[in-house]
Design a protein around this motif. Structure first.
Motif, short mmCIF file in Angstrom:
data_model
loop_
_atom_site.label_atom_id
_atom_site.label_comp_id
_atom_site.label_asym_id
_atom_site.label_seq_id
_atom_site.Cartn_x
_atom_site.Cartn_y
_atom_site.Cartn_z
N GLY A 138 -17.33 25.28 10.65
CA GLY A 138 -17.07 23.84 10.59
C GLY A 138 -15.61 23.55 10.29
O GLY A 138 -15.01 22.62 10.87
N VAL A 139 -15.05 24.35 9.38
CA VAL A 139 -13.62 24.18 9.07
C VAL A 139 -12.79 24.43 10.33
O VAL A 139 -11.88 23.66 10.65
CB VAL A 139 -13.20 25.15 7.92
N ASP A 140 -13.16 25.48 11.06
CA ASP A 140 -12.42 25.80 12.29
C ASP A 140 -12.52 24.67 13.32
O ASP A 140 -11.55 24.33 13.99
CB ASP A 140 -12.94 27.11 12.90
N GLU A 141 -13.72 24.09 13.42
CA GLU A 141 -13.91 22.98 14.37
C GLU A 141 -12.99 21.80 14.03
O GLU A 141 -12.33 21.23 14.91
CB GLU A 141 -15.36 22.48 14.27
N LEU A 142 -12.97 21.44 12.75
CA LEU A 142 -12.13 20.32 12.33
C LEU A 142 -10.65 20.65 12.52
O LEU A 142 -9.87 19.81 12.98
CB LEU A 142 -12.42 19.95 10.87
N ARG A 143 -10.28 21.88 12.18
CA ARG A 143 -8.89 22.30 12.38
C ARG A 143 -8.50 22.15 13.85
O ARG A 143 -7.41 21.67 14.17
CB ARG A 143 -8.71 23.76 11.98
N ASP A 158 -15.93 11.13 16.34
CA ASP A 158 -17.30 11.29 15.87
C ASP A 158 -17.45 12.61 15.10
O ASP A 158 -18.06 12.66 14.03
CB ASP A 158 -18.24 11.26 17.08
N LEU A 159 -16.86 13.66 15.63
CA LEU A 159 -16.91 14.96 14.96
C LEU A 159 -16.27 14.86 13.57
O LEU A 159 -16.83 15.34 12.56
CB LEU A 159 -16.18 16.03 15.78
N ILE A 160 -15.09 14.23 13.51
CA ILE A 160 -14.41 14.09 12.21
C ILE A 160 -15.30 13.32 11.23
O ILE A 160 -15.51 13.76 10.10
CB ILE A 160 -13.05 13.38 12.38
N GLU A 161 -15.81 12.19 11.68
CA GLU A 161 -16.60 11.35 10.77
C GLU A 161 -17.88 12.06 10.32
O GLU A 161 -18.36 11.84 9.22
CB GLU A 161 -16.91 9.99 11.40
N ARG A 162 -18.43 12.91 11.19
CA ARG A 162 -19.65 13.61 10.81
C ARG A 162 -19.40 14.75 9.83
O ARG A 162 -20.16 14.96 8.89
CB ARG A 162 -20.36 14.18 12.06
N ARG A 163 -18.32 15.52 10.05
CA ARG A 163 -18.13 16.74 9.28
C ARG A 163 -17.23 16.58 8.05
O ARG A 163 -17.36 17.30 7.06
CB ARG A 163 -17.55 17.87 10.17
N LEU A 164 -16.28 15.64 8.13
CA LEU A 164 -15.34 15.48 7.01
C LEU A 164 -16.08 15.02 5.76
O LEU A 164 -16.82 14.04 5.81
CB LEU A 164 -14.26 14.45 7.38
N GLY A 165 -15.89 15.73 4.66
CA GLY A 165 -16.55 15.36 3.41
C GLY A 165 -17.93 15.97 3.26
O GLY A 165 -18.64 15.63 2.31
N ASP A 166 -18.29 16.86 4.17
CA ASP A 166 -19.57 17.56 4.05
C ASP A 166 -19.39 18.73 3.07
O ASP A 166 -18.66 19.68 3.36
CB ASP A 166 -19.98 18.07 5.45
N PRO A 167 -20.03 18.66 1.90
CA PRO A 167 -19.80 19.70 0.89
C PRO A 167 -20.26 21.08 1.37
O PRO A 167 -19.79 22.10 0.88
CB PRO A 167 -20.64 19.26 -0.31
N GLY A 168 -21.17 21.09 2.35
CA GLY A 168 -21.68 22.37 2.83
C GLY A 168 -20.93 22.90 4.04
O GLY A 168 -21.41 23.83 4.71
N LEU A 169 -19.78 22.33 4.34
CA LEU A 169 -19.00 22.74 5.51
C LEU A 169 -18.68 24.24 5.45
O LEU A 169 -18.04 24.71 4.51
CB LEU A 169 -17.70 21.93 5.53
N ASP A 170 -19.12 25.00 6.47
CA ASP A 170 -18.85 26.44 6.46
C ASP A 170 -17.57 26.74 7.24
O ASP A 170 -16.89 25.82 7.70
CB ASP A 170 -20.04 27.22 7.01
#
Lengths: 353, 353
Positions: A296-301, A281-293
């Motif tokens: 957010g990058v750290d969370e996905l990593r 769910d986290l991946i699908e929500r944040r991946l491709g978000d142009p405003g990812l700070d």
């Protein structure tokens, strides 16, 4: 023949070609100068990976040293114009702001439009200019190849590979875009994109083309291709890892840019395959978000590491690299080409962290 | 050899080439089928003007009948793929909804994206697909030319023209876009665009290429070019007039579409040159308004007529057509080619109203 020397010959051939085109373009109109400047700026960067593989494919198949045959330098360098075209158009499609540490071509023309206070949308003007400069590079790539000075029979053999290669990379780009849109998340779909958009285009086909230009023995051609395809896959997987975890100073792109763009890489597919529902769910929500700070990058990593996707990707890189090395060991290639190809394999897949 | 018969041979060569490419593309992935369908749909239309001029340039310079040399049919037809590329990319840049009476390629893929409910912006997906299909057509155009079957020496001569032609049309497109943005309104700027984007690309260079492929005498080549350039200018001026005053059933575009797109044509430059301040103000306010309705189209049409711009443009068309006819009369071309070239000149510049 050092890698630096080969690089210089390829650079010289590339710049000489662009310089030969320059007066003809400016004769049409002086207003075309910004197109040439944008191309000069783009070509100032780049690793010349495809020309290098082409040249070493040629040498592996018995072709002469680059200083004895300027034709191969030009034929190999023509791949850099093909790559320039792909990058320029790719950046439009991905709406990327930067390339090789500079503004992307469409952003460059968008900024010029804005500075001049011209009519219409600056963004559309930038995109239009980039589409056209990419077209020019695609056309010039073929022109440079044909005008390389190699004999007609060599060119005929090499052109068959050149033709296939262009179709493959364009189709690979489409499949990449399609996968981003459909988001199947399947590892297999991501691997097809890797194969056509990257592995064949960056390594297998340049080697293949070089070997065919040299009129190589079919066993040499087959051996080089068996080395090139897995190496190319490993190369792209490394690039995908760098796109998420790499140092911006090294990649020339802001940290986590691939995440912001929503690239559906093998790395992401691995993560989705292994994710808990909350992680997916986290991946699908944040991946491709142009405003990812950066948080957010750290969370996905973190998710990509915790799911084991990073480890799985590194393992796959090692497997493909080993496969490439074994194919090279078995291929009947000339000794100095062999050592250059080993070096290129290391450079293309090294962790760089 | 009737025009219909030539057209059929060119169509056959074009479709045979695309059919030869099809299995290789689908082998990469069945998901690429929509790219091929979009290309098929686009190629179903079109007047094959550039291949026809190329063929008659070949015949004028002593080349064999199309049934005796299938190579010229393929080499000439390759220009239709170049044209497909230009149209697809042009429609992205102009944000055009239709082409040849159907949805433009980018709109077609945008609609597919929307229907499937895929991720991301449907518009960007459509544009990306169109950029890639245009790239594919540009690459295939060169591939088809090289694989036409004409001998290496003929191809070498023809390729020089083919190369120049691609650079000219791409540069012409850029200058066109630049003039729309800068809106200098100068007749001279509009005429430079006409020369490079249209006149050379549509008529002069196809004739030139055909004559070079045939190994034509320099006097024939010079005569054909002296006929082709003014005819090409007249052709584009006619197209500009039709873009404003033409019948949608004839043009395949909605009435007044050029006005909505804000095209800075010679016709518009003439109008601005001759306009009263009030008329100029009207043009600058309404030209390029995407929401221009039929009343707005009528208003602009009235100004273009009242300023005398339409009459001036028709006069220029007549002058260039006469100049082309005189050059053809003086050129030492084969008799049956001469009569075909006269017919093509009429077809390219007729009022159609």
């Amino acid at each position: 023949m050092s890698a630096g020397r080969v690089r210089k010959e390829i650079d010289d051939a590339l710049l000489a070609f662009v310089d030969r085109q320059r007066p003809g373009v400016l004769e049409i109109s002086g207003d075309l100068a910004p197109l040439l400047s944008a191309l000069d700026a783009l070509l100032a960067g780049g690793k010349r990976l495809r020309p290098a593989f082409c040249y070493w494919g040629w040498r592996a198949a018995g072709g002469e040293d680059i200083e004895a045959s300027r034709g191969i330098a030009a034929a190999a360098a023509s791949l850099e114009l093909l790559q320039a075209s792909a990058l320029i158009h790719d950046d439009v499609m991905d709406a990327s702001d930067t390339r090789r540490g500079q503004p992307s071509v469409h952003r460059r023309f968008e900024a010029a439009h804005r500075e001049q206070g011209w009519r219409g949308a600056a963004g559309s003007f930038g995109e239009g200019a980039a589409i056209l400069l990419g077209d020019l590079c695609l056309a010039w790539s073929a022109e440079m190849f044909d005008a390389s000075g190699l004999d007609a029979e060599s060119l005929r053999r090499g052109r068959r590979v050149f033709d296939v290669m262009r179709t493959e990379v364009i189709c690979g780009q489409y499949l990449d875009m399609l996968e981003s849109a459909r988001a199947t998340g399947r590892v297999e779909a991501a691997l097809t994109v890797v194969e056509y958009k990257s592995a064949k285009y960056t390594i297998e086909r340049p080697l293949h083309m070089g070997a065919e230009l040299a009129g190589g023995d079919p066993r040499v051609v087959a051996g080089l291709r068996a080395y090139g395809l897995p190496l190319g896959i490993a190369f792209q997987l490394r690039d995908d890892v760098l796109g998420v975890f790499g140092d911006p100073a090294e990649t020339g792109k802001p940290a986590g840019d691939d995440l912001r763009e929503g690239k559906r890489t093998v790395l992401i597919a691995f993560a989705l395959e292994r994710a808990t529902p909350a992680q997916a769910d986290l991946i699908e929500r944040r991946l491709g978000d142009p405003g990812l700070d950066s948080a957010g990058v750290d969370e996905l990593r973190a998710v990509i590491e915790e799911t084991g996707a990073l480890t799985a990707c590194e393992k796959l890189i090692d497997q493909y690299t080993d496969q490439a090395r074994a194919a090279l060991d078995a291929a009947p290639v000339a000794p100095d080409a062999r050592s250059a190809l080993v070096d290129l394999a290391v450079a293309a897949t090294a962790r760089k962290v």
